[in-house]
Design an enzyme around this catalytic site. Structure first.
Site, PDB file in Angstrom:
ATOM      1  N   THR A 117       3.954   7.568   2.717  1.00  0.00           N
ATOM      2  CA  THR A 117       5.225   7.167   3.351  1.00  0.00           C
ATOM      3  C   THR A 117       5.932   6.147   2.466  1.00  0.00           C
ATOM      4  OG1 THR A 117       4.105   5.428   4.604  1.00  0.00           O
ATOM      5  CG2 THR A 117       4.437   7.526   5.736  1.00  0.00           C
ATOM      6  N   HIS A 170      11.774  11.871   5.334  1.00  0.00           N
ATOM      7  CA  HIS A 170      11.996  10.431   5.089  1.00  0.00           C
ATOM      8  C   HIS A 170      12.536   9.730   6.341  1.00  0.00           C
ATOM      9  CE1 HIS A 170      12.851   7.364   1.662  1.00  0.00           C
ATOM     10  NE2 HIS A 170      12.568   6.739   2.796  1.00  0.00           N
ATOM     11  N   GLU A 213      14.135  14.255  -3.276  1.00  0.00           N
ATOM     12  CA  GLU A 213      14.614  14.337  -1.891  1.00  0.00           C
ATOM     13  C   GLU A 213      16.081  14.734  -1.952  1.00  0.00           C
ATOM     14  OE1 GLU A 213      13.808  10.735   0.287  1.00  0.00           O
ATOM     15  OE2 GLU A 213      11.667  10.914  -0.054  1.00  0.00           O
ATOM     16  N   ARG A 254       7.017   6.222  -1.525  1.00  0.00           N
ATOM     17  CA  ARG A 254       8.066   6.916  -2.270  1.00  0.00           C
ATOM     18  C   ARG A 254       7.445   8.152  -2.908  1.00  0.00           C
ATOM     19  NH1 ARG A 254      11.301   4.496   0.201  1.00  0.00           N
ATOM     20  NH2 ARG A 254      12.851   2.998  -0.490  1.00  0.00           N
ATOM     21  N   GLY A 294       0.278  -4.136   2.052  1.00  0.00           N
ATOM     22  CA  GLY A 294       1.244  -5.217   2.277  1.00  0.00           C
ATOM     23  C   GLY A 294       1.661  -5.176   3.738  1.00  0.00           C
ATOM     24  N   ARG A 295       2.963  -5.294   3.992  1.00  0.00           N
ATOM     25  CA  ARG A 295       3.442  -5.363   5.385  1.00  0.00           C
ATOM     26  C   ARG A 295       3.185  -4.050   6.142  1.00  0.00           C
ATOM     27  NH1 ARG A 295       7.970  -8.382   2.485  1.00  0.00           N
ATOM     28  NH2 ARG A 295       8.135  -6.331   1.540  1.00  0.00           N
ATOM     29  N   ILE A 296       3.583  -2.909   5.554  1.00  0.00           N
ATOM     30  CA  ILE A 296       3.446  -1.625   6.265  1.00  0.00           C
ATOM     31  C   ILE A 296       1.974  -1.205   6.304  1.00  0.00           C
ATOM     32  CG2 ILE A 296       4.119   0.814   6.281  1.00  0.00           C
ATOM     33  CD1 ILE A 296       6.765  -0.110   4.886  1.00  0.00           C
TER      34      ILE A 296
HETATM   35  P1  NAP Z   1       4.971  -4.851   0.588  1.00  0.00           P
HETATM   36  O1  NAP Z   1       4.742  -5.711   1.775  1.00  0.00           O
HETATM   37  O2  NAP Z   1       5.519  -5.468  -0.657  1.00  0.00           O
HETATM   38  O3  NAP Z   1       3.610  -4.088   0.258  1.00  0.00           O
HETATM   39  C1  NAP Z   1       3.426  -3.368  -0.911  1.00  0.00           C
HETATM   40  C2  NAP Z   1       2.003  -3.590  -1.364  1.00  0.00           C
HETATM   41  O4  NAP Z   1       1.783  -2.830  -2.544  1.00  0.00           O
HETATM   42  C3  NAP Z   1       1.687  -5.044  -1.704  1.00  0.00           C
HETATM   43  O5  NAP Z   1       0.564  -5.417  -0.966  1.00  0.00           O
HETATM   44  C4  NAP Z   1       1.376  -5.033  -3.199  1.00  0.00           C
HETATM   45  O6  NAP Z   1       0.292  -5.923  -3.454  1.00  0.00           O
HETATM   46  C5  NAP Z   1       0.969  -3.587  -3.440  1.00  0.00           C
HETATM   47  N1  NAP Z   1       1.250  -3.159  -4.811  1.00  0.00           N
HETATM   48  C6  NAP Z   1       2.359  -3.345  -5.543  1.00  0.00           C
HETATM   49  N2  NAP Z   1       2.198  -2.846  -6.768  1.00  0.00           N
HETATM   50  C7  NAP Z   1       0.953  -2.322  -6.810  1.00  0.00           C
HETATM   51  C8  NAP Z   1       0.202  -1.670  -7.803  1.00  0.00           C
HETATM   52  N3  NAP Z   1       0.692  -1.491  -9.028  1.00  0.00           N
HETATM   53  N4  NAP Z   1      -1.035  -1.244  -7.504  1.00  0.00           N
HETATM   54  C9  NAP Z   1      -1.561  -1.458  -6.271  1.00  0.00           C
HETATM   55  N5  NAP Z   1      -0.892  -2.094  -5.275  1.00  0.00           N
HETATM   56  C10 NAP Z   1       0.350  -2.511  -5.559  1.00  0.00           C
HETATM   57  O7  NAP Z   1       5.974  -3.666   0.925  1.00  0.00           O
HETATM   58  P2  NAP Z   1       6.168  -2.928   2.334  1.00  0.00           P
HETATM   59  O8  NAP Z   1       7.208  -3.619   3.118  1.00  0.00           O
HETATM   60  O9  NAP Z   1       4.838  -2.686   2.929  1.00  0.00           O
HETATM   61  O10 NAP Z   1       6.815  -1.546   1.822  1.00  0.00           O
HETATM   62  C11 NAP Z   1       6.098  -0.716   0.938  1.00  0.00           C
HETATM   63  C12 NAP Z   1       6.956   0.443   0.451  1.00  0.00           C
HETATM   64  O11 NAP Z   1       7.146   1.373   1.499  1.00  0.00           O
HETATM   65  C13 NAP Z   1       8.357   0.083   0.014  1.00  0.00           C
HETATM   66  O12 NAP Z   1       8.400  -0.357  -1.334  1.00  0.00           O
HETATM   67  C14 NAP Z   1       9.135   1.356   0.219  1.00  0.00           C
HETATM   68  O13 NAP Z   1       9.196   2.081  -0.983  1.00  0.00           O
HETATM   69  C15 NAP Z   1       8.300   2.133   1.225  1.00  0.00           C
HETATM   70  N6  NAP Z   1       9.004   2.350   2.507  1.00  0.00           N
HETATM   71  C16 NAP Z   1       9.208   3.622   2.937  1.00  0.00           C
HETATM   72  C17 NAP Z   1       9.826   3.839   4.155  1.00  0.00           C
HETATM   73  C18 NAP Z   1      10.051   5.232   4.675  1.00  0.00           C
HETATM   74  O14 NAP Z   1      11.057   5.452   5.344  1.00  0.00           O
HETATM   75  N7  NAP Z   1       9.167   6.168   4.432  1.00  0.00           N
HETATM   76  C19 NAP Z   1      10.235   2.763   4.945  1.00  0.00           C
HETATM   77  C20 NAP Z   1       9.996   1.487   4.473  1.00  0.00           C
HETATM   78  C21 NAP Z   1       9.376   1.298   3.253  1.00  0.00           C
HETATM   79  P3  NAP Z   1       0.108  -6.609  -4.898  1.00  0.00           P
HETATM   80  O15 NAP Z   1       1.428  -7.206  -5.242  1.00  0.00           O
HETATM   81  O16 NAP Z   1      -0.999  -7.598  -4.689  1.00  0.00           O
HETATM   82  O17 NAP Z   1      -0.300  -5.510  -5.820  1.00  0.00           O
END
Ligand code: NAP
Length: 345
Positions: A256, A306, A287, A258, A175-177
């Site tokens: 990175t 984190h 955590e 969860r 997705g975005r990250i």
């Molecule tokens: P995003 O843009 O929604 O990307 C998440 C991706 O995961 C989407 O492309 C989605 O595609 C896919 N996905 C969802 N469910 C899935 C499944 N069951 N199987 C396979 N792929 C799946 O979110 P983002 O902004 O990149 O953020 C992602 C995550 O990073 C957040 O939810 C958060 O938990 C974590 N995060 C961590 C930190 C940190 O400090 N370490 C910081 C920011 C975010 P589909 O819907 O097509 O499956």
């Protein structure tokens, strides 16, 4: 005993009608820019200043006194919370992840919930990149050797890493990250990008030449496998002993997203058995990670506390976005980064 700071701004009157100030509870100290923005709108703000998370009881008691909550920490907002906060009008999260919120309970109680997507993608992808590189060169372990007085001289055969050039980066949840990491990895190391999502990411395919593969192929082909999907019932413990057994022995796992996506017990066993080259984790389960966790002592593991979005620029922007979401709700408008859109129907 919880420690709160209350900031009361003077409520004011415009030419025609009295301004009603709202009570906002902030669950953890956030960057001042966000606080200033809320304060400049004249609202009463209560902040839980301590580093210690609030207990469930403290969170409910503090939120009961307020109409709006901004979550700056890792608090849980379950059905019990929403049932017990009848005065609550909106919840603004200073995070993109919302696995800590029972969204369907919030919607049932008519509470809009917002998050901060997009603005933290670059910073979080940087941490995934940092971990990928650090694990490939055993950077944390080698640093510890110096601290322990074990740097005895140059050795042509010891502590060798592996290179990333032209290797395959597999992304679980592009997705975005994931997109930002893939972009950086292609530019820096010409890495081939493969990914698994529930649906295709056409932009990543077009711009980065990313190839969609099934989960099993992602496991089998990735030299580096980076996890970026949200934590849900479907993704919980998706990376367990069965997954590790199908990965290359030379593969690096990076998480990175969860901690709950990875079964840490199985990961420890897989690393001890040499089923993986190494692992880089910015998120753990639970955590904070306990300092005696065996993963911390392994030469092929790099762990961070984190810090994905932890830069001055990103945290300022997250605080502003979270404050703006709350201000929109206070004005009776739709929160710009609404998660439970259904609540407005
Ligand atoms: P995003 O843009 O929604 O990307 C998440 C991706 O995961 C989407 O492309 C989605 O595609 C896919 N996905 C969802 N469910 C899935 C499944 N069951 N199987 C396979 N792929 C799946 O979110 P983002 O902004 O990149 O953020 C992602 C995550 O990073 C957040 O939810 C958060 O938990 C974590 N995060 C961590 C930190 C940190 O400090 N370490 C910081 C920011 C975010 P589909 O819907 O097509 O499956």
């Amino acid at each position: 005993m919880a420690f709160f700071v209350v900031i009361v701004s003077i409520s004011f009157y415009d030419n025609k009608k009295a301004f009603t100030y709202m009570k906002i509870f902030i669950t953890k100290k956030i960057p001042q820019k966000g606080i200033d923005l809320l304060q400049s709108a004249g609202h009463e703000i209560t902040i839980h200043e301590s580093a210690r998370p609030l207990s469930e009881k403290e969170l409910i008691e503090a939120s009961q006194q307020c109409n709006y909550v901004l979550n700056g920490g890792m608090q849980n907002f379950d059905a019990h919370f929403f049932e017990n906060c009848p005065n609550l009008k909106a919840l603004s999260l200073m995070s993109v992840g919302y696995d800590n919120v029972d969204i369907s309970a919030a919607t049932q109680h008519g509470i809009p919930v917002s998050n901060t997507p997009g603005i933290l993608s670059g910073a979080t992808a940087d941490v995934a990149f940092l971990l990928m590189l650090a694990v490939s060169r055993k950077a944390f372990f080698n640093h510890k050797r110096i601290l322990q007085g074990k740097w005895e001289g140059f050795d042509p055969t010891e502590n060798l890493g592996i290179e990333l050039n032209n290797k395959t980066l597999g992304i679980y949840g592009l997705g975005r990250i994931g997109f930002e990491l893939a972009r950086k990895a292609r530019a820096a190391y010409n890495m081939e990008i493969i990914y698994y999502n529930r649906s295709r990411n056409k932009e990543a395919e077009r711009v980065l030449g990313a190839k969609y593969v099934h989960f099993d192929e992602l496991l089998r082909r990735s030299d580096v496998l980076s996890i970026h999907a949200a934590l849900t019932a479907e993704t919980k413990s998706r990376f367990d002993k069965n997954a590790f057994a199908r990965m290359k022995n030379s593969a690096i796992l990076v998480n990175t997203a969860r901690g709950g996506l990875v079964n840490e017990f199985d990961l420890t066993a897989a690393l001890q058995a040499g089923e993986l080259w190494g692992a880089g984790l910015d998120v753990t389960n639970p955590e904070p990670m306990r300092p005696d966790n065996p993963l911390l002592g392994m030469d092929n593991v790099c762990i961070l506390p984190h810090i994905g979005s932890a830069t001055v620029e990103t945290r300022d922007n997250m605080a502003l976005m979270a404050a703006n979401n709350l201000l929109a709700a206070i004005r009776g408008e739709k929160m710009p980064q609404i998660i439970n859109e259904k609540v407005y129907q």
